[in-house]
Design a protein around this motif. Structure first.
Motif, PDB file in Angstrom:
ATOM      1  N   GLU A  60     -19.504  -0.677 -25.962  1.00 41.58           N
ATOM      2  CA  GLU A  60     -20.549   0.269 -25.618  1.00 41.58           C
ATOM      3  C   GLU A  60     -21.722  -0.365 -24.867  1.00 41.58           C
ATOM      4  O   GLU A  60     -22.157   0.159 -23.853  1.00 41.58           O
ATOM      5  N   GLU A  61     -22.221  -1.498 -25.344  1.00 38.57           N
ATOM      6  CA  GLU A  61     -23.386  -2.094 -24.695  1.00 38.57           C
ATOM      7  C   GLU A  61     -23.033  -2.590 -23.296  1.00 38.57           C
ATOM      8  O   GLU A  61     -23.794  -2.399 -22.356  1.00 38.57           O
ATOM      9  N   LYS A  62     -21.865  -3.212 -23.149  1.00 38.68           N
ATOM     10  CA  LYS A  62     -21.432  -3.678 -21.838  1.00 38.68           C
ATOM     11  C   LYS A  62     -21.288  -2.497 -20.878  1.00 38.68           C
ATOM     12  O   LYS A  62     -21.733  -2.556 -19.732  1.00 38.68           O
ATOM     13  N   LEU A  63     -20.663  -1.425 -21.348  1.00 39.07           N
ATOM     14  CA  LEU A  63     -20.487  -0.243 -20.504  1.00 39.07           C
ATOM     15  C   LEU A  63     -21.823   0.384 -20.140  1.00 39.07           C
ATOM     16  O   LEU A  63     -22.025   0.811 -19.005  1.00 39.07           O
ATOM     17  N   ALA A  67     -23.194   0.991 -16.332  1.00 41.48           N
ATOM     18  CA  ALA A  67     -23.670   2.293 -15.855  1.00 41.48           C
ATOM     19  C   ALA A  67     -25.136   2.217 -15.432  1.00 41.48           C
ATOM     20  O   ALA A  67     -25.524   2.789 -14.407  1.00 41.48           O
ATOM     21  N   ASP A  68     -25.954   1.488 -16.200  1.00 38.17           N
ATOM     22  CA  ASP A  68     -27.369   1.328 -15.869  1.00 38.17           C
ATOM     23  C   ASP A  68     -27.540   0.653 -14.511  1.00 38.17           C
ATOM     24  O   ASP A  68     -28.343   1.094 -13.678  1.00 38.17           O
ATOM     25  N   LEU A 134     -28.115   8.636 -29.602  1.00 37.30           N
ATOM     26  CA  LEU A 134     -29.523   8.342 -29.880  1.00 37.30           C
ATOM     27  C   LEU A 134     -29.679   7.020 -30.644  1.00 37.30           C
ATOM     28  O   LEU A 134     -30.615   6.272 -30.380  1.00 37.30           O
ATOM     29  N   ASP A 135     -28.746   6.743 -31.541  1.00 39.28           N
ATOM     30  CA  ASP A 135     -28.768   5.439 -32.222  1.00 39.28           C
ATOM     31  C   ASP A 135     -28.545   4.301 -31.233  1.00 39.28           C
ATOM     32  O   ASP A 135     -29.193   3.255 -31.312  1.00 39.28           O
ATOM     33  N   LYS A 139     -30.993   1.110 -30.232  1.00 37.92           N
ATOM     34  CA  LYS A 139     -30.518  -0.274 -30.341  1.00 37.92           C
ATOM     35  C   LYS A 139     -30.607  -1.018 -29.010  1.00 37.92           C
ATOM     36  O   LYS A 139     -31.130  -2.132 -28.944  1.00 37.92           O
ATOM     37  N   ILE A 140     -30.115  -0.415 -27.962  1.00 41.03           N
ATOM     38  CA  ILE A 140     -30.005  -1.112 -26.674  1.00 41.03           C
ATOM     39  C   ILE A 140     -31.305  -1.059 -25.869  1.00 41.03           C
ATOM     40  O   ILE A 140     -31.720  -2.051 -25.282  1.00 41.03           O
ATOM     41  N   TYR A 141     -31.951   0.111 -25.842  1.00 44.34           N
ATOM     42  CA  TYR A 141     -33.103   0.309 -24.954  1.00 44.34           C
ATOM     43  C   TYR A 141     -34.440   0.424 -25.679  1.00 44.34           C
ATOM     44  O   TYR A 141     -35.471   0.582 -25.040  1.00 44.34           O
TER      45      TYR A 141
END
Length: 184
Positions: A60-63, A67-68, A134-135, A139-141
């Motif tokens: 998820e974080e890599k994807l 995308a970002d 949303l979680d 976590k990421i942003y």
């Protein structure tokens, strides 16, 4: 518009808020390119022969970062586009930013129609997806309150709960024409 050239529109909102429909309608009206953060994910998976659901759970974080970066690239180097996704207005600094939202029950009804589900199943999927997304954003942003953050950075905020597709489009079109100084 400053140094911006052309029309750059970013639309964000949660599942079934109306962002994809609005993006398609604006792209058609202005005859500009349309991008979707969801498509960026799907293309990445397809190019690698991977299942999108499995891929999003495993990486998820890599994807998200892929995308970002693609969203930032489009927003920085392209002109005449509309891009939509849950966080596109967060990453697309030099675009007109629209945040579209709707009540959870309205979004569940839309999702049920779109995915051919009963209301309860659609509501359950929507709540799970919203919670998961949303979680992840926290976590990421470090986005603690998604709706407040999106509203803070948007040029236009639309509650689509009780509006037709045409009403959402017309509200957006009016503000976009004003912003980009387009006269018919």
């Amino acid at each position: 518009m400053g140094e911006n050239k052309g029309i750059k529109i970013a639309i964000s909102g949660l599942t079934a808020s109306g962002k994809s429909t609005l993006a398609k309608n604006l792209a058609d009206y202005f005859n500009i390119k349309r991008y979707s953060a969801g498509e960026i994910f799907r293309n990445y998976a397809r190019e690698r022969g991977l299942d999108i659901e499995k891929l999003s759970l495993e990486a998820e974080e890599k994807l998200d970062k892929i995308a970002d970066e693609e969203t930032k690239r489009i927003c920085s180097f392209e002109d005449n586009f509309v891009i939509e996704g849950r966080l596109t207005i967060y990453f697309c600094e030099n675009a007109f930013k629209i945040y579209i939202y709707a009540d959870k029950e309205i979004r569940a009804k839309r999702l049920a129609l779109r995915e051919n589900l009963n209301f309860e199943e659609a509501l359950k999927r929507l709540e799970e997806r919203d919670s998961y997304d949303l979680d992840r954003y926290k976590k990421i942003y470090k986005i603690e309150d998604y709706e407040r953050e999106m509203k803070k950075i948007a040029n236009l905020i639309i509650d689509s709960s009780n509006l037709s597709i045409e009403e959402v489009f017309n509200i957006s079109l009016s503000k976009l024409k004003e912003f980009f100084k387009i006269n018919d």
